[in-house]
Design a protein around this motif. Sequence first.
Motif, PDB file in Angstrom:
ATOM      1  N   PRO A  67       0.827  -1.209   0.000  1.00 28.83           N
ATOM      2  CA  PRO A  67       0.000   0.000   0.000  1.00 28.83           C
ATOM      3  C   PRO A  67       0.865   1.265   0.000  1.00 28.83           C
ATOM      4  O   PRO A  67       1.902   1.336   0.656  1.00 28.83           O
ATOM      5  CB  PRO A  67      -0.815  -0.113   1.278  1.00 28.83           C
ATOM      6  N   THR A  68       0.407   2.228  -0.741  1.00 32.48           N
ATOM      7  CA  THR A  68       1.139   3.498  -0.825  1.00 32.48           C
ATOM      8  C   THR A  68       0.618   4.438   0.247  1.00 32.48           C
ATOM      9  O   THR A  68      -0.357   4.154   0.943  1.00 32.48           O
ATOM     10  CB  THR A  68       0.935   4.137  -2.211  1.00 32.48           C
ATOM     11  N   GLU A  69       1.263   5.595   0.358  1.00 36.05           N
ATOM     12  CA  GLU A  69       0.818   6.601   1.332  1.00 36.05           C
ATOM     13  C   GLU A  69      -0.568   7.122   0.973  1.00 36.05           C
ATOM     14  O   GLU A  69      -1.371   7.416   1.848  1.00 36.05           O
ATOM     15  CB  GLU A  69       1.827   7.768   1.381  1.00 36.05           C
ATOM     16  N   THR A  70      -0.878   7.207  -0.312  1.00 38.12           N
ATOM     17  CA  THR A  70      -2.207   7.638  -0.747  1.00 38.12           C
ATOM     18  C   THR A  70      -3.262   6.644  -0.294  1.00 38.12           C
ATOM     19  O   THR A  70      -4.332   7.023   0.188  1.00 38.12           O
ATOM     20  CB  THR A  70      -2.247   7.782  -2.278  1.00 38.12           C
ATOM     21  N   ASP A  71      -2.954   5.346  -0.428  1.00 36.49           N
ATOM     22  CA  ASP A  71      -3.891   4.307   0.023  1.00 36.49           C
ATOM     23  C   ASP A  71      -4.138   4.425   1.528  1.00 36.49           C
ATOM     24  O   ASP A  71      -5.282   4.339   1.996  1.00 36.49           O
ATOM     25  CB  ASP A  71      -3.354   2.905  -0.295  1.00 36.49           C
ATOM     26  N   ARG A  72      -3.072   4.633   2.282  1.00 32.87           N
ATOM     27  CA  ARG A  72      -3.217   4.773   3.740  1.00 32.87           C
ATOM     28  C   ARG A  72      -4.031   6.005   4.091  1.00 32.87           C
ATOM     29  O   ARG A  72      -4.882   5.981   4.979  1.00 32.87           O
ATOM     30  CB  ARG A  72      -1.844   4.834   4.398  1.00 32.87           C
ATOM     31  N   ALA A  73      -3.811   7.097   3.381  1.00 33.15           N
ATOM     32  CA  ALA A  73      -4.543   8.332   3.654  1.00 33.15           C
ATOM     33  C   ALA A  73      -6.022   8.158   3.309  1.00 33.15           C
ATOM     34  O   ALA A  73      -6.900   8.619   4.064  1.00 33.15           O
ATOM     35  CB  ALA A  73      -3.941   9.484   2.862  1.00 33.15           C
ATOM     36  N   ASN A  74      -6.334   7.489   2.196  1.00 31.17           N
ATOM     37  CA  ASN A  74      -7.738   7.246   1.821  1.00 31.17           C
ATOM     38  C   ASN A  74      -8.439   6.369   2.860  1.00 31.17           C
ATOM     39  O   ASN A  74      -9.602   6.594   3.214  1.00 31.17           O
ATOM     40  CB  ASN A  74      -7.822   6.595   0.441  1.00 31.17           C
ATOM     41  N   THR A  75      -7.731   5.367   3.341  1.00 28.22           N
ATOM     42  CA  THR A  75      -8.312   4.473   4.352  1.00 28.22           C
ATOM     43  C   THR A  75      -8.581   5.241   5.634  1.00 28.22           C
ATOM     44  O   THR A  75      -9.646   5.093   6.257  1.00 28.22           O
ATOM     45  CB  THR A  75      -7.361   3.285   4.628  1.00 28.22           C
ATOM     46  N   GLU A  76      -7.665   6.073   6.042  1.00 31.96           N
ATOM     47  CA  GLU A  76      -7.840   6.850   7.275  1.00 31.96           C
ATOM     48  C   GLU A  76      -8.978   7.856   7.113  1.00 31.96           C
ATOM     49  O   GLU A  76      -9.767   8.061   8.043  1.00 31.96           O
ATOM     50  CB  GLU A  76      -6.529   7.562   7.623  1.00 31.96           C
ATOM     51  N   ALA A  77      -9.120   8.453   5.939  1.00 31.61           N
ATOM     52  CA  ALA A  77     -10.202   9.406   5.706  1.00 31.61           C
ATOM     53  C   ALA A  77     -11.554   8.685   5.758  1.00 31.61           C
ATOM     54  O   ALA A  77     -12.531   9.201   6.322  1.00 31.61           O
ATOM     55  CB  ALA A  77     -10.021  10.095   4.355  1.00 31.61           C
ATOM     56  N   ALA A  82     -14.569   9.461   8.530  1.00 35.45           N
ATOM     57  CA  ALA A  82     -15.936   9.780   8.115  1.00 35.45           C
ATOM     58  C   ALA A  82     -16.927   8.793   8.733  1.00 35.45           C
ATOM     59  O   ALA A  82     -18.020   9.172   9.169  1.00 35.45           O
ATOM     60  CB  ALA A  82     -16.041   9.758   6.586  1.00 35.45           C
ATOM     61  N   ALA A  83     -16.562   7.517   8.790  1.00 34.60           N
ATOM     62  CA  ALA A  83     -17.451   6.517   9.380  1.00 34.60           C
ATOM     63  C   ALA A  83     -17.624   6.757  10.866  1.00 34.60           C
ATOM     64  O   ALA A  83     -18.734   6.637  11.408  1.00 34.60           O
ATOM     65  CB  ALA A  83     -16.903   5.111   9.127  1.00 34.60           C
ATOM     66  N   ARG A  84     -16.537   7.124  11.569  1.00 35.95           N
ATOM     67  CA  ARG A  84     -16.660   7.418  13.006  1.00 35.95           C
ATOM     68  C   ARG A  84     -17.523   8.638  13.241  1.00 35.95           C
ATOM     69  O   ARG A  84     -18.262   8.718  14.219  1.00 35.95           O
ATOM     70  CB  ARG A  84     -15.271   7.610  13.616  1.00 35.95           C
ATOM     71  N   GLY A  85     -17.480   9.615  12.323  1.00 38.91           N
ATOM     72  CA  GLY A  85     -18.298  10.821  12.475  1.00 38.91           C
ATOM     73  C   GLY A  85     -19.782  10.524  12.293  1.00 38.91           C
ATOM     74  O   GLY A  85     -20.637  11.169  12.901  1.00 38.91           O
ATOM     75  N   ARG A  86     -20.127   9.563  11.441  1.00 37.21           N
ATOM     76  CA  ARG A  86     -21.534   9.209  11.232  1.00 37.21           C
ATOM     77  C   ARG A  86     -22.064   8.286  12.318  1.00 37.21           C
ATOM     78  O   ARG A  86     -23.270   8.159  12.501  1.00 37.21           O
ATOM     79  CB  ARG A  86     -21.696   8.501   9.886  1.00 37.21           C
TER      80      ARG A  86
END
Length: 138
Positions: free
Chosen positions: A111-121, A125-129
């Motif tokens: 996984p790249t840093e972009t993949d990790r950032a997308n997963t964290e985002a 968002a799921a925790r906020g909902r």
Amino acid sequence: MRLGLIVGLAAGASACANPFKSAPVDPSSPVAAAVASAAKTSGPRRKLSEIPAIPSDIPSAGQIRKAVAQQRAAGDALSRATAPGTWELKETESYAAKARREVTPPAFEAPTETDRANTEAFARAARGRASAPPSQPQ
């Protein structure tokens, strides 16, 4: 010869147990008293008019024989009709080897840093909902 046959049948019939005699009951049995009183009590006598009529819808031996023959013939016809469609699973290793050759597994990519950032985002968002279920009054 007839006399011998008659004497033999009479001797055989007299040697048989009397079906109208009560059988002995074990006195140590817990139901001995109930059995003795039931044996002494006579039931109601039936009239000949109370005998039910012989059912008329019982098939004869010939009809049963014919139905069995038809069922066997139908079973044999079904076996013949399905025989070409039966199969056995054979030579599975050669089939599996061919399938393995034809399949190209995906190459593993770290996984790249972009993949990790997308997963964290997505997780943020799921925790906020998310919200806790309402509490039950006690």
